[in-house]
Motif scaffolding. Structure first.
Motif, PDB file in Angstrom:
ATOM      1  N   GLU A 189      -4.499  -2.025  -1.645  1.00 52.90           N
ATOM      2  CA  GLU A 189      -4.593  -3.058  -0.615  1.00 52.90           C
ATOM      3  C   GLU A 189      -5.859  -2.898   0.217  1.00 52.90           C
ATOM      4  OE1 GLU A 189      -3.036  -6.463   1.597  1.00 52.90           O
ATOM      5  OE2 GLU A 189      -3.052  -5.675  -0.450  1.00 52.90           O
ATOM      6  N   HIS A 190      -6.278  -1.660   0.455  1.00 50.16           N
ATOM      7  CA  HIS A 190      -7.508  -1.430   1.220  1.00 50.16           C
ATOM      8  C   HIS A 190      -8.729  -1.977   0.485  1.00 50.16           C
ATOM      9  CE1 HIS A 190      -7.399   1.731  -1.686  1.00 50.16           C
ATOM     10  NE2 HIS A 190      -8.460   2.376  -1.213  1.00 50.16           N
TER      11      HIS A 190
ATOM     12  N   LEU B 147      -2.578   2.604   5.090  1.00 51.54           N
ATOM     13  CA  LEU B 147      -3.501   1.504   4.816  1.00 51.54           C
ATOM     14  C   LEU B 147      -4.700   1.546   5.755  1.00 51.54           C
ATOM     15  CD1 LEU B 147      -4.316  -1.133   3.458  1.00 51.54           C
ATOM     16  CD2 LEU B 147      -2.780  -2.350   5.016  1.00 51.54           C
TER      17      LEU B 147
ATOM     18  N   PRO C 270      -2.430   2.962  -4.429  1.00 47.82           N
ATOM     19  CA  PRO C 270      -2.420   1.607  -3.838  1.00 47.82           C
ATOM     20  C   PRO C 270      -3.834   1.044  -3.660  1.00 47.82           C
ATOM     21  CG  PRO C 270      -0.962   3.079  -2.628  1.00 47.82           C
ATOM     22  CD  PRO C 270      -1.729   3.935  -3.573  1.00 47.82           C
TER      23      PRO C 270
ATOM     24  N   HIS D 133       0.829  -1.201   0.000  1.00 53.64           N
ATOM     25  CA  HIS D 133       0.000   0.000   0.000  1.00 53.64           C
ATOM     26  C   HIS D 133       0.867   1.257   0.000  1.00 53.64           C
ATOM     27  CE1 HIS D 133      -4.100   1.426   0.175  1.00 53.64           C
ATOM     28  NE2 HIS D 133      -3.739   2.375   1.028  1.00 53.64           N
TER      29      HIS D 133
END
Length: 321
Positions: free
Chosen positions: A103-104, A132, A101, A88
């Motif tokens: 990832e969340h 994140l 990013p 992230h």
């Protein structure tokens, strides 16, 4: 050793459930899940993805694995996933040809699939973790997720260059200043514990009020004694920091845990009990048989005595006549 079998040993010796990690790159994934539940008695599984999206892997995809576990016939089976803050970052996004990013977004997608918690990779660089957590909280609000799933922050003390190199190989981002601070200290493991305590305090301060429940996990990635001992000390200190951050009085209460005996011992005892019961039954029947014989003998003797008495009485009566 299979993680399910090893975790079963730990669960039986501690009297507590284990969080069992399982990599989805396994052609026997379905059989493993069934065995983990039915044979080893596990109810909490942490799914881990493949090492890389490249290459030829056997086993289900992450989406397929989550569906298999979530739709399991055993409703008592729960699962979580990992979250990796190193993915992230803006650099990681650019490497994947993305503007930001994601990832969340992966975390929210896994929540939709039934994921009930997340466990982070070991943390040394707080910036990606803070980013994140904030983005995860914002996306949950945007999607109407009132209660985001808990994120368990992982910390691992180090004291040697070899351990640091191994963690970097695992993908953990360790800033140069952190590495120098630890390795140049008189007691590196103590310096590592101190650094990680301050890292947690930073995360809690920056993420206060965002609505994401947090937990902590401490692990040792080596067999070096000082790092293992440091892991225990680190957990005690991080636990204190987490509880203090709640802003209300707290206490730690120790409770005796009844540790179940190994299954082999239970089976052995059951077998011994069966033997004892059998022997008792045999003894009972033997005693009953002996008592019956004794009663018969008494009856015979008594009957014989009465006959003799009757004979004498009869003879006396005959003489009088």
């Amino acid at each position: 050793m299979d993680s399910s079998a090893y975790a079963a040993l730990l669960a039986r010796s501690s009297g507590k459930q284990c969080l069992v990690y399982k990599c989805i790159a396994d052609a026997q994934f379905d059989d493993w899940i069934q065995k983990a539940q039915q044979e080893h008695g596990h109810s909490t599984i942490n799914l881990v993805g493949r090492a890389s999206s490249q290459g030829d892997y056997q086993g289900p995809t992450m989406s397929q694995a989550m569906a298999k576990v979530h739709n399991s016939n055993n409703s008592k089976l729960h699962f979580g996933c990992v979250c990796i803050a190193e993915r992230h970052t803006l650099e990681a996004a650019q490497a994947r040809n993305k503007s930001y990013p994601t990832e969340h977004a992966n975390m929210v997608r896994k929540i939709d699939a039934g994921c009930e918690w997340f466990v982070s990779q070991a943390i040394y660089d707080t910036e990606p973790t803070i980013r994140l957590l904030k983005d995860y909280a914002a996306l949950c609000r945007e999607r109407g997720i009132v209660k985001p799933k808990k994120v368990i922050l992982t910390f691992a003390p180090v004291s040697r260059q070899k351990t640091i190199n191994f963690m970097k190989w695992l993908g953990v981002r360790i800033p140069e200043e952190a590495e120098q601070y630890i390795l140049q200290a008189e007691k590196p493991v103590d310096a590592s514990v101190d650094f990680l305590c301050r890292a947690l305090q930073t995360i809690l301060k920056e993420c206060s009020g965002i609505g994401v429940p947090l937990g902590i996990s401490c692990e040792s990635v080596s067999i070096f004694k000082s790092e293992i001992d440091g892991c225990h000390e680190l957990f005690r200190k991080l636990q204190e920091i987490m509880l203090d951050a709640r802003g209300s009085p707290w206490k730690v209460q120790w409770v005796d845990v009844v540790v179940p005996r190994p299954l082999e011992e239970e089976k052995k005892e059951e077998k011994m009990n069966d033997v004892v019961v059998t022997k008792k039954k045999q003894q009972f029947f033997k005693e009953e048989s002996n008592a019956a014989v004794e009663d018969i003998l008494r009856g015979v003797l008594l009957g014989g005595a009465l006959v003799i008495v009757g004979v004498f009485l009869g003879m006396g009566f005959s003489r009088r006549r």
